[in-house]
Design a protein around this motif. Structure first.
Motif, PDB file in Angstrom:
ATOM      1  N   LEU A 198     -13.653  -0.482  35.365  1.00 19.07           N
ATOM      2  CA  LEU A 198     -15.022  -0.299  35.833  1.00 19.07           C
ATOM      3  C   LEU A 198     -15.238   1.065  36.477  1.00 19.07           C
ATOM      4  CD1 LEU A 198     -15.734  -3.900  37.118  1.00 19.07           C
ATOM      5  CD2 LEU A 198     -16.694  -2.778  35.109  1.00 19.07           C
ATOM      6  N   GLU A 199     -14.155   1.770  36.791  1.00 13.80           N
ATOM      7  CA  GLU A 199     -14.297   3.150  37.256  1.00 13.80           C
ATOM      8  C   GLU A 199     -14.956   4.006  36.179  1.00 13.80           C
ATOM      9  OE1 GLU A 199     -10.332   4.382  38.008  1.00 13.80           O
ATOM     10  OE2 GLU A 199      -9.897   2.735  39.391  1.00 13.80           O
ATOM     11  N   LEU A 200     -14.797   3.601  34.919  1.00 15.21           N
ATOM     12  CA  LEU A 200     -15.316   4.380  33.794  1.00 15.21           C
ATOM     13  C   LEU A 200     -16.716   3.946  33.390  1.00 15.21           C
ATOM     14  CD1 LEU A 200     -12.038   4.220  31.680  1.00 15.21           C
ATOM     15  CD2 LEU A 200     -12.842   6.165  33.028  1.00 15.21           C
ATOM     16  N   ALA A 201     -17.237   2.886  33.992  1.00 21.98           N
ATOM     17  CA  ALA A 201     -18.540   2.351  33.610  1.00 21.98           C
ATOM     18  C   ALA A 201     -19.643   2.992  34.432  1.00 21.98           C
ATOM     19  CB  ALA A 201     -18.566   0.835  33.794  1.00 21.98           C
ATOM     20  N   GLY A 250     -17.731  -5.764  41.040  1.00 21.36           N
ATOM     21  CA  GLY A 250     -16.840  -4.970  40.212  1.00 21.36           C
ATOM     22  C   GLY A 250     -17.190  -3.499  40.202  1.00 21.36           C
ATOM     23  N   VAL A 251     -18.501  -3.188  40.224  1.00 20.30           N
ATOM     24  CA  VAL A 251     -18.924  -1.783  40.218  1.00 20.30           C
ATOM     25  C   VAL A 251     -19.307  -1.320  41.614  1.00 20.30           C
ATOM     26  CG1 VAL A 251     -19.639  -1.782  37.800  1.00 20.30           C
ATOM     27  CG2 VAL A 251     -21.295  -2.425  39.566  1.00 20.30           C
ATOM     28  N   ASN A 252     -18.956  -2.134  42.622  1.00 23.62           N
ATOM     29  CA  ASN A 252     -19.148  -1.766  44.029  1.00 23.62           C
ATOM     30  C   ASN A 252     -20.589  -1.375  44.319  1.00 23.62           C
ATOM     31  OD1 ASN A 252     -18.107  -1.553  46.621  1.00 23.62           O
ATOM     32  ND2 ASN A 252     -17.646   0.630  46.422  1.00 23.62           N
ATOM     33  N   GLY A 253     -21.530  -2.162  43.780  1.00 23.15           N
ATOM     34  CA  GLY A 253     -22.937  -1.949  44.092  1.00 23.15           C
ATOM     35  C   GLY A 253     -23.661  -0.967  43.196  1.00 23.15           C
ATOM     36  N   TRP A 272     -23.383   0.927  24.433  1.00 21.03           N
ATOM     37  CA  TRP A 272     -22.903  -0.391  24.855  1.00 21.03           C
ATOM     38  C   TRP A 272     -21.615  -0.658  24.090  1.00 21.03           C
ATOM     39  CZ3 TRP A 272     -22.276  -5.800  24.303  1.00 21.03           C
ATOM     40  CH2 TRP A 272     -22.441  -6.522  25.494  1.00 21.03           C
ATOM     41  N   SER A 273     -20.500  -0.549  24.792  1.00 18.85           N
ATOM     42  CA  SER A 273     -19.170  -0.558  24.190  1.00 18.85           C
ATOM     43  C   SER A 273     -18.613  -1.975  24.254  1.00 18.85           C
ATOM     44  CB  SER A 273     -18.275   0.426  24.953  1.00 18.85           C
ATOM     45  OG  SER A 273     -17.060   0.628  24.311  1.00 18.85           O
ATOM     46  N   ASP A 274     -18.580  -2.632  23.092  1.00 17.10           N
ATOM     47  CA  ASP A 274     -18.276  -4.069  23.055  1.00 17.10           C
ATOM     48  C   ASP A 274     -16.929  -4.339  22.384  1.00 17.10           C
ATOM     49  OD1 ASP A 274     -18.764  -6.740  23.517  1.00 17.10           O
ATOM     50  OD2 ASP A 274     -20.040  -7.010  21.766  1.00 17.10           O
ATOM     51  N   ILE A 275     -16.471  -5.567  22.506  1.00 18.76           N
ATOM     52  CA  ILE A 275     -15.263  -6.099  21.871  1.00 18.76           C
ATOM     53  C   ILE A 275     -14.025  -5.305  22.306  1.00 18.76           C
ATOM     54  CG2 ILE A 275     -14.216  -6.948  19.751  1.00 18.76           C
ATOM     55  CD1 ILE A 275     -16.993  -8.134  20.406  1.00 18.76           C
ATOM     56  N   LYS A 300      -7.808   1.198  28.823  1.00 21.24           N
ATOM     57  CA  LYS A 300      -8.342   2.195  29.757  1.00 21.24           C
ATOM     58  C   LYS A 300      -8.248   3.596  29.165  1.00 21.24           C
ATOM     59  CE  LYS A 300      -8.451   3.613  34.564  1.00 21.24           C
ATOM     60  NZ  LYS A 300      -7.949   3.390  35.938  1.00 21.24           N
ATOM     61  N   GLY A 301      -7.139   3.897  28.497  1.00 17.86           N
ATOM     62  CA  GLY A 301      -7.010   5.205  27.865  1.00 17.86           C
ATOM     63  C   GLY A 301      -8.059   5.421  26.791  1.00 17.86           C
ATOM     64  N   TYR A 302      -8.304   4.379  25.999  1.00 13.99           N
ATOM     65  CA  TYR A 302      -9.316   4.472  24.941  1.00 13.99           C
ATOM     66  C   TYR A 302     -10.706   4.652  25.543  1.00 13.99           C
ATOM     67  CZ  TYR A 302     -12.504   2.880  21.277  1.00 13.99           C
ATOM     68  OH  TYR A 302     -13.543   2.781  20.385  1.00 13.99           O
ATOM     69  N   LEU A 303     -11.052   3.868  26.571  1.00 11.73           N
ATOM     70  CA  LEU A 303     -12.352   3.994  27.198  1.00 11.73           C
ATOM     71  C   LEU A 303     -12.546   5.371  27.830  1.00 11.73           C
ATOM     72  CD1 LEU A 303     -13.054   0.567  28.942  1.00 11.73           C
ATOM     73  CD2 LEU A 303     -14.448   1.682  27.199  1.00 11.73           C
ATOM     74  N   ALA A 304     -11.483   5.908  28.420  1.00 15.53           N
ATOM     75  CA  ALA A 304     -11.576   7.244  29.019  1.00 15.53           C
ATOM     76  C   ALA A 304     -11.884   8.285  27.942  1.00 15.53           C
ATOM     77  CB  ALA A 304     -10.281   7.590  29.749  1.00 15.53           C
ATOM     78  N   GLU A 305     -11.248   8.162  26.783  1.00 11.07           N
ATOM     79  CA  GLU A 305     -11.536   9.093  25.692  1.00 11.07           C
ATOM     80  C   GLU A 305     -12.955   8.903  25.179  1.00 11.07           C
ATOM     81  OE1 GLU A 305      -8.554   9.384  22.597  1.00 11.07           O
ATOM     82  OE2 GLU A 305      -7.020   8.670  23.994  1.00 11.07           O
ATOM     83  N   GLN A 306     -13.406   7.662  25.095  1.00 13.08           N
ATOM     84  CA  GLN A 306     -14.765   7.395  24.641  1.00 13.08           C
ATOM     85  C   GLN A 306     -15.784   8.001  25.601  1.00 13.08           C
ATOM     86  OE1 GLN A 306     -16.642   3.241  24.494  1.00 13.08           O
ATOM     87  NE2 GLN A 306     -15.942   3.532  22.379  1.00 13.08           N
TER      88      GLN A 306
END
Length: 689
Positions: free
Chosen positions: A218-221, A248-251, A131-134, A178-184
Motif C-alpha cells: 500500500l506504500e505504492l498505492a 491500510g493507506v493510513n487515511g 486500476w491494477s487488478d489480479i 511488490k517489485g512488479y508494482l514498483a516497476e508499474q
C-alpha cells in the motif's frame, strides 16, 4: 445479436453522468487478454474491427468531467498464456487452482510484456489512473521461481503450509508482487506523473497471505482499493472493508467496491434498498463508493442500474460537506496485523463442512482446533464493537500505525499469536500511560514462522499471566464471577473450542470468569446427543482476568470471544466484549447511543470543533432463507426506525442534515432524539472546546 454492436460511448457516458458518476473504470485490458483499443503490444478484441473503443470512451467521459481510470488485468491473461505457455504460472500444490483464467508468472518474460502494455496505454491516452487488478494468483512454483527461491533461501520451496519454511514462501511471493508494482508505478510516473496507481488490495483477513498481497504494497498505492461484496462475506463486509482499507493507506484516499449484482458477477440486480445500504455504509466512513457493473454481450449497459443509483449518488454528493476534511473518531483500535495474516496461512484451518445427521437443520457445534482462527476472531470482534456503537478503527504493526496508538482509549488484540519487540514496547507504553488493553485468545506465544516460543518478559509482565497448554475439553463453558456476573448473568456460556490455561498468574490479578467443564468429551465412540455436551463440573480455573498496570488496565481472556460471536450468532459474546472494553477504557466515548440498535451502524468523525455522527440503515428487512436453496445475504427493504436517542458529551448544539442543510435539533444535556429515521442520517454536534 452482434458482439459489441451496442456500444455507444456518448450515450453510455451521458447515462453515467446523469446518475452522478464522477469517475469510471474502463477496460483497457481484461482477463482474457483483450485490449479495447488497437494495441501493438497485446491482442485487440476481435469484435472491434479496428475501432478504438477505449479512446472513444475516454473522450466521452472527459467531455462530461468524468475522470477515467484504465482497468488492467495483471496475472490473468488468457491470450498471453495461450501464445506463450512457458510464461504460465505453476500453482503451488498447497493452493491448487489459480481461478477461472490461466495465470502468468511475474518472473517470466510476461513481466516486461505487461509493463510495455501499461506504458502503451499511458502514452496513448490521457488516463487519470490505472486500476491494477489480479495480483493474488500466486504463489508460482515454476522453474524460474524455484531457482530464485533456492538462490535466496538455500533450499527448495515448501509445498505444504505445515512446513516450517512456509513463511519464506509468503515473503517471497510478497517481494515479487511488490517489485512488479514498483516497476508499474515507475512506468506510469515516467509518462504521466499525475496518474494514480490503484492496486486492487483485496487482502483483508479473508485472503490467504501466501497469495502475495501485503500491507507493505500500500506504500505504492496512490488510492487504496478493496472489494466489499456482501454476497461473498455478508452484509457487514462493506463496513469492515472500508475501515480495513482506510487503515491500510493510513487515511489517504481509498475506495471500496460494491456490486449491482445479486451474485457477483452476473446480470441480476440488487434491490434499491441494498444498493443504498452498501453505498451509504462505505460513504459514511469517508471512503469512495465504486459500483461494479458489466455490459451485455452487445456492449450495451443496463440503464436501470443507473436509474437506481441516481438517488444514491445524489445523496452521497449532498453529504460531501460533512464527509470531507473529517477525521474518524479514535476510541477502540482493533489489531489485525500483517504477521497475524501470515500465521493464519501457516496455522489456520478451513471451515469444516457440516457433520452429523443429514436430516439435521443445522450442522453440529464446531470446536476450533487450529492454533490460528484469525478471520472469525477479527470479524466477530469487529461486529461486536460496531453493534455496540463504539468508534472502531483497524490497526496493524507498521510504525506509522503504532504511532497513532496514543490517540485511542482501548486496544483489542484478537488471536494475535505473534508480536515483535517493537509492538510489545509500544503496547506496554500505551497501557502504562493510561490506555486499556483487551486480549482474547493467545497473544505472543508464536514466533514469526508460527513456532511455539516463550512469551516475551515485557508482555508477560504486562498481562500478569502466561498462556499454558490448551485444556482437553473441546466444549467448555464460561462462568462469570463477582459483580460482572451480577451485571451480565451467571448462566453457563457455551464456548466452541479448547481454552488454553492461564498460568503464573500475578498476585494482583482479579478473576472475572472461570471454566465449567462439559459432562463429557465427544469422540468417535462417545457423544452427547446432538451437538454440544451439557455443562458439568464448575472449576476455579481462571479464563478471564484483569489487572491494573501503571495508569492503565489490562484484561486477558483465554477464551476466544470474537470467534464465538462469529460462530454462535447471538448477542452474549457481543455483551462480553462490550463489557470488557468498558472496564478497561479510561473514559467513555464522546457519543453514546441510548438503547440497543445493533442493526444501525454509527460512524463518528470530527471536523474541527464539530462532531459528525452518521447513522446507517435502521432496520433492514432481509430476504428469508429458503430450505434447500443457498442464498446470498440480501436486503429487500429498510424499515424506518420511529425513534433513536443518543447523547454527546460536551455538545452545545445539535443539527440534523436534511436536503443538504443543517436543521437545529432540541438538545438537553447533550441528548437528542430523532424520529422517523431514513436509512442514512447525518447529525452535527458543536462541541464545547
Amino acid at each position: 445479436m452482434t458482439l459489441l454492436s451496442g456500444v455507444q460511448p456518448e450515450q453510455d457516458l451521458e447515462t453515467l453522468a446523469t446518475a452522478g458518476v464522477d469517475s469510471v473504470v474502463l477496460f483497457a485490458k481484461c482477463q482474457y487478454g483483450n485490449s479495447y483499443y488497437p494495441t501493438a503490444v497485446g491482442r485487440t478484441h476481435g469484435a472491434l474491427n479496428g475501432r478504438d473503443l477505449f479512446g472513444e470512451q475516454i473522450q466521452a467521459a472527459h467531455r462530461r468531467g468524468i475522470r477515467v481510470i484504465a482497468y488492467f488485468s495483471n496475472m490473468w491473461d488468457t491470450a498471453a498464456a495461450g501464445a506463450n505457455p512457458d510464461w504460465r504460472l505453476v500453482p503451488s500444490p498447497a493452493r491448487g487452482s489459480t481461478g477461472r483464467w490461466p495465470a502468468l508468472c511475474l518472473l517470466s518474460p510476461y513481466r516486461s510484456h505487461a509493463l510495455r502494455h501499461v506504458a502503451e496505454i499511458a502514452e496513448r491516452y490521457p488516463i487519470d489512473g490505472l486500476w491494477s487488478d489480479i495480483l493474488t494468483a500466486g504463489p508460482c512454483v515454476c522453474e524460474r521461481c524455484e531457482s530464485l527461491f533456492r538462490d535466496r533461501f538455500g533450499r527448495a520451496m515448501p509445498t505444504d503450509r505445515r512446513d516450517p519454511n512456509w513463511a519464506d514462501l509468503i515473503h517471497f511471493t510478497q517481494d515479487i508482487i511488490k517489485g512488479y508494482l514498483a516497476e508499474q508505478r515507475d512506468v506510469l510516473r515516467s509518462i504521466r506523473p499525475q496518474c494514480a496507481l490503484i492496486p486492487n488490495f483485496y487482502a483483508t483477513t479473508f485472503v490467504d497471505a501466501v497469495t502475495g498481497l501485503s500491507t507493505s504494497h500500500l506504500e505504492l498505492a496512490d488510492i487504496g482499493s478493496s472489494e466489499g461484496y456482501t454476497d461473498w462475506h455478508g452484509l457487514g463486509f462493506p463496513s469492515f472493508a472500508a475501515r480495513y482499507i482506510s487503515a491500510g493507506v493510513n487515511g489517504r484516499p481509498s475506495e471500496v467496491l460494491v456490486s449491482r449484482f445479486v451474485h457477483t458477477w452476473d446480470f441480476t440486480m440488487r434491490s434499491e434498498a441494498q444498493l443504498r445500504f452498501e453505498a451509504f455504509t462505505v460513504a459514511a466512513h469517508g471512503v469512495t463508493v465504486s459500483v461494479d457493473d458489466q455490459p451485455y454481450a452487445t456492449g450495451a449497459i443496463e440503464s436501470e442500474v443507473y436509474r437506481r443509483l441516481t438517488t444514491v449518488f445524489q445523496t452521497i454528493t449532498e453529504r460531501a460537506p460533512w464527509l470531507e476534511q473529517a477525521t474518524p473518531e479514535r476510541y477502540v483500535a482493533l489489531y489485525a496485523s500483517q504477521r497475524a495474516r501470515e500465521l493464519e496461512s501457516i496455522l489456520g484451518d478451513d471451515e469444516r463442512p457440516p457433520l452429523g445427521e443429514q436430516s439435521a437443520q443445522f450442522p453440529p457445534s464446531e470446536p476450533r482446533t487450529a492454533a490460528s482462527d484469525l478471520v472469525a476472531a477479527v470479524t466477530g470482534t469487529y461486529r461486536s464493537l460496531v453493534e455496540a456503537h463504539f468508534p472502531v478503527a483497524i490497526m496493524d504493526e507498521r510504525a506509522e500505525a503504532l504511532s497513532n496508538l496514543k490517540d485511542f482509549a482501548v486496544l483489542v488484540l484478537p488471536d494475535v499469536l505473534s508480536l515483535s519487540h517493537s509492538e510489545i514496547t509500544a503496547i506496554d507504553a500505551f497501557v502504562r500511560a493510561g490506555g486499556g488493553l483487551v486480549v482474547t485468545g493467545e497473544a505472543g506465544t508464536r514466533d514469526a514462522r508460527g513456532q511455539q516460543q516463550e512469551m516475551h518478559p515485557t508482555l508477560t509482565e504486562l498481562l500478569g499471566v502466561r498462556f499454558g497448554p490448551a485444556l482437553d475439553d473441546p466444549y467448555p463453558y464460561i462462568r462469570l464471577e463477582g459483580e460482572w456476573a451480577e451485571k451480565l448473568g451467571s448462566w453457563p456460556i457455551p464456548h466452541y473450542g479448547r481454552i488454553p490455561q492461564l498460568i503464573d498468574v500475578a498476585p494482583d490479578v482479579t478473576t472475572l470468569a472461570t471454566r465449567i467443564r462439559s459432562v463429557l468429551t465427544t469422540d468417535e465412540s462417545t457423544y452427547w446427543h446432538n451437538n454440544q455436551p451439557a455443562p458439568g463440573v464448575t472449576t476455579l480455573e481462571p479464563i478471564i482476568v484483569e489487572r491494573s498496570v501503571g495508569a492503565g488496565k489490562v484484561i486477558v481472556s483465554a477464551a476466544r470471544l470474537g470467534n464465538n460471536k462469529a460462530r454462535q450468532g447471538h448477542g452474549t459474546y457481543r455483551e462480553l466484549i462490550t463489557s470488557l472494553v468498558q472496564r478497561v477504557a479510561p473514559n467513555p466515548p464522546t457519543m453514546e447511543v441510548v438503547g440497543a440498535f445493533p442493526n444501525t451502524e454509527v460512524v463518528v468523525a470530527r471536523q474541527q470543533d464539530r462532531l459528525i455522527v452518521h447513522l446507517v440503515t435502521g432496520h433492514p428487512v432481509v430476504a428469508l432463507d429458503v430450505a434447500g436453496a443457498a442464498q446470498p445475504a440480501a436486503i429487500e427493504e429498510v424499515a424506518r426506525l420511529s425513534e433513536f436517542t443518543l447523547r454527546v458529551a460536551g455538545a452545545l448544539s445539535a443539527a440534523r442534515v436534511v436536503a443538504g442543510a443543517e436543521h437545529n435539533l432540541p438538545i438537553d444535556d447533550g441528548r437528542v432524539t430523532l424520529t422517523n429515521l431514513t436509512d442514512w442520517e447525518t447529525l452535527v454536534f458543536r462541541l464545547n472546546s
